[in-house]
Design an enzyme around this catalytic site. Structure first.
Site, PDB file in Angstrom:
ATOM      1  N   PHE A 110       0.831  -1.209   0.000  1.00 53.83           N
ATOM      2  CA  PHE A 110       0.000   0.000   0.000  1.00 53.83           C
ATOM      3  C   PHE A 110       0.863   1.256   0.000  1.00 53.83           C
ATOM      4  O   PHE A 110       0.430   2.327  -0.432  1.00 53.83           O
ATOM      5  CB  PHE A 110      -0.941  -0.008   1.211  1.00 53.83           C
ATOM      6  CG  PHE A 110      -0.336   0.503   2.487  1.00 53.83           C
ATOM      7  CD1 PHE A 110      -0.607   1.779   2.942  1.00 53.83           C
ATOM      8  CD2 PHE A 110       0.504  -0.298   3.231  1.00 53.83           C
ATOM      9  CE1 PHE A 110      -0.045   2.254   4.117  1.00 53.83           C
ATOM     10  CE2 PHE A 110       1.063   0.164   4.403  1.00 53.83           C
ATOM     11  CZ  PHE A 110       0.789   1.448   4.849  1.00 53.83           C
ATOM     12  N   LYS A 111       2.112   1.134   0.422  1.00 49.66           N
ATOM     13  CA  LYS A 111       2.983   2.303   0.497  1.00 49.66           C
ATOM     14  C   LYS A 111       3.447   2.774  -0.878  1.00 49.66           C
ATOM     15  O   LYS A 111       3.970   3.881  -0.997  1.00 49.66           O
ATOM     16  CB  LYS A 111       4.177   2.001   1.408  1.00 49.66           C
ATOM     17  CG  LYS A 111       3.740   1.856   2.859  1.00 49.66           C
ATOM     18  CD  LYS A 111       4.860   1.464   3.788  1.00 49.66           C
ATOM     19  CE  LYS A 111       4.317   1.303   5.215  1.00 49.66           C
ATOM     20  NZ  LYS A 111       5.336   0.831   6.147  1.00 49.66           N
ATOM     21  N   ASP A 112       3.237   1.956  -1.915  1.00 48.87           N
ATOM     22  CA  ASP A 112       3.531   2.434  -3.271  1.00 48.87           C
ATOM     23  C   ASP A 112       2.742   3.700  -3.582  1.00 48.87           C
ATOM     24  O   ASP A 112       3.228   4.597  -4.260  1.00 48.87           O
ATOM     25  CB  ASP A 112       3.177   1.355  -4.308  1.00 48.87           C
ATOM     26  CG  ASP A 112       4.191   0.225  -4.351  1.00 48.87           C
ATOM     27  OD1 ASP A 112       5.388   0.496  -4.163  1.00 48.87           O
ATOM     28  OD2 ASP A 112       3.784  -0.933  -4.582  1.00 48.87           O
ATOM     29  N   THR A 143       8.183  -0.638   3.451  1.00 47.88           N
ATOM     30  CA  THR A 143       8.632   0.731   3.183  1.00 47.88           C
ATOM     31  C   THR A 143       9.896   0.744   2.329  1.00 47.88           C
ATOM     32  O   THR A 143      10.016   1.528   1.390  1.00 47.88           O
ATOM     33  CB  THR A 143       8.897   1.491   4.494  1.00 47.88           C
ATOM     34  OG1 THR A 143       7.674   1.578   5.229  1.00 47.88           O
ATOM     35  CG2 THR A 143       9.410   2.896   4.220  1.00 47.88           C
TER      36      THR A 143
END
Length: 441
Positions: A110-112, A143
């Site tokens: 989801f950090k993309d 991350t």
């Protein structure tokens, strides 16, 4: 054409020769098509004067200039490598379970979403100011790989990633250690993600050193990360609210699986901005956030436990500092005192007023590895939909709630939203009795 050259132009103007191919390509130009007088002229044919010369050209104010077509914006560039055309996709599963998928980026994390935007913003301003920075990142898994993908090959940035050996999944380690770019530097370190945060904090505390070497971080301590994550909550709300024509707007419950509480902080900020959401934070056995919400006990356990949701194996959720500040009425003195005490003693009991506001804004749940595997199996059996362990932490809360509700309430069970391999929040239709809708994050 420069105005001073116009008087010297002939009536039949010939275009200049094309740029050399390499230069034309570098400027993003296509070679001009051959100029055909029979097919097209630069402007309508003019009658020759008595002296055989063309009349004077129209004044500059009357000449129409073509505006250059703008290229893709920073956000479009950031999302250009996402696999789904919607970037974020809502999957509606059985019994009201909806999954807002945040994992369609390059690294499936989801950090993309936030990191690719942050990197585009950063590169834009660095080029404008002709500066170079070195990014230092500590990671629990997701991350590091997302940060590397967002800045690899960038001319104005180098990135140093500290990877805790043996504490990340094999896929995540390979994502970090197989990028062969000159500006990417990955180091394996002993200890867990909380322990490797200590030397990073010490480095950034040395202001002179940071300024000399132009250091910065892309962990969620970076505000732009949280800024982009706030959009997750608004997008999810607009996707799942039964109607936007109601006054007041219907409430939706968001369940956020988390480790360092970055996405939870984004949810609290969205809540403060007026988004009518009720937040639930779901954690694994590393339950410091759960104990803080339930009892006001912000204290470390004896050790970080390794769980199936490894990216959430965190004992020091540093974004809780932002949440304390937000809920204390932006009281910096109270927040500083709490965090300084936590750094000294590793244990803080929240003031009653602050704990009351926290428990009023957020509820919580801690989920075991056994519950994670049972949740993954159940979701597959019912939907043929494979959850990752992090998403299963949130879905486990959803299943607990639906089992506790009377049968007449079960059709409105929450849905989930993608989160790092995490698929995350959950949204259901309204029960029609004034109770909030739900979604899991």
């Amino acid at each position: 054409m420069p105005s001073e050259l116009l008087p010297h132009c002939c009536a039949l103007w010939r275009p200049p020769p094309p740029l050399p191919a390499p230069l034309s390509s570098a400027l993003g130009l296509t070679p001009p098509r051959p100029f055909s007088l029979a097919r097209r002229s630069l402007r309508p044919a003019a009658k020759s004067s008595a002296h055989g010369r063309a009349p004077a050209p129209p004044p500059a104010s009357r000449r129409r200039r073509r505006r250059p077509r703008p290229g893709p914006g920073l956000i479009d560039q950031a999302f250009s490598r996402f696999r789904h055309r919607e970037v974020v996709h809502l999957s509606r599963l059985r019994n009201g379970l909806n999954v807002l998928e945040l994992w369609h980026g390059v690294t499936y994390a989801f950090k993309d979403l936030s990191l690719c935007c942050t990197a585009q913003f950063l590169q834009y301003f660095l080029e404008k100011k002709e500066k170079h920075v070195t990014v230092v990142v500590g990671t629990s898994g997701d991350t590091g790989s997302a940060a590397i993908e967002s800045v690899q090959g960038a001319k104005n940035m180098d990135i140093i990633v500290l990877l805790p050996k043996g504490h990340c999944t094999k896929i995540q380690e390979l994502q970090m250690t197989t990028v062969l770019r000159e500006n990417v530097h990955v180091f394996g370190v002993e200890g867990n993600s909380d322990e490797l945060d200590e030397p990073i904090k010490a480095v950034f505390a040395d202001v002179a050193f940071v300024k000399k070497h132009n250091l910065m971080s892309l962990n969620s301590i970076n505000w732009s990360r949280v800024l982009v994550q706030m959009a997750h909550h608004f997008f999810a709300y607009f996707q799942c609210a039964p109607s936007l024509d109601m006054d007041p707007l219907p409430r939706v419950e968001v369940v956020v699986p988390t480790g360092a509480a970055g996405n939870l902080a984004a949810g609290c900020l969205a809540q403060k901005m007026g988004l009518p959401v009720r937040l639930v934070v779901a954690v694994n056995r590393n339950d410091i956030i759960h104990r803080t919400v339930q009892q006001g006990d912000f204290s470390l356990s004896e050790a970080v436990e390794q769980t199936l949701a490894s990216a959430m194996d965190i004992q020091v959720p540093y974004n809780m500092e932002r949440i304390f500040w937000l809920l204390s009425g932006s009281n910096s003195q109270v927040t500083r005192a709490l965090m300084e005490q936590f750094e000294r003693t590793h244990s803080v009991s929240l003031p009653k007023e602050l704990h009351s506001k926290l428990s009023g804004a957020v509820t919580s749940e801690s989920v075991s590895d056994e519950a994670i595997t049972q949740t993954m199996a159940r979701c597959w059996e019912e939907n043929k939909y494979l959850l990752c362990p992090h998403s299963a932490v949130a879905v486990s809360y959803h299943y607990q709630q639906t089992e506790q509700q009377p049968p007449r309430y079960r059709p409105w069970a929450p849905g989930s939203l993608g989160y790092s391999g995490f698929q995350g929040p959950f949204f259901p239709p309204s029960r029609g009795d004034g109770s909030p809708n739900k979604w899991l994050y």
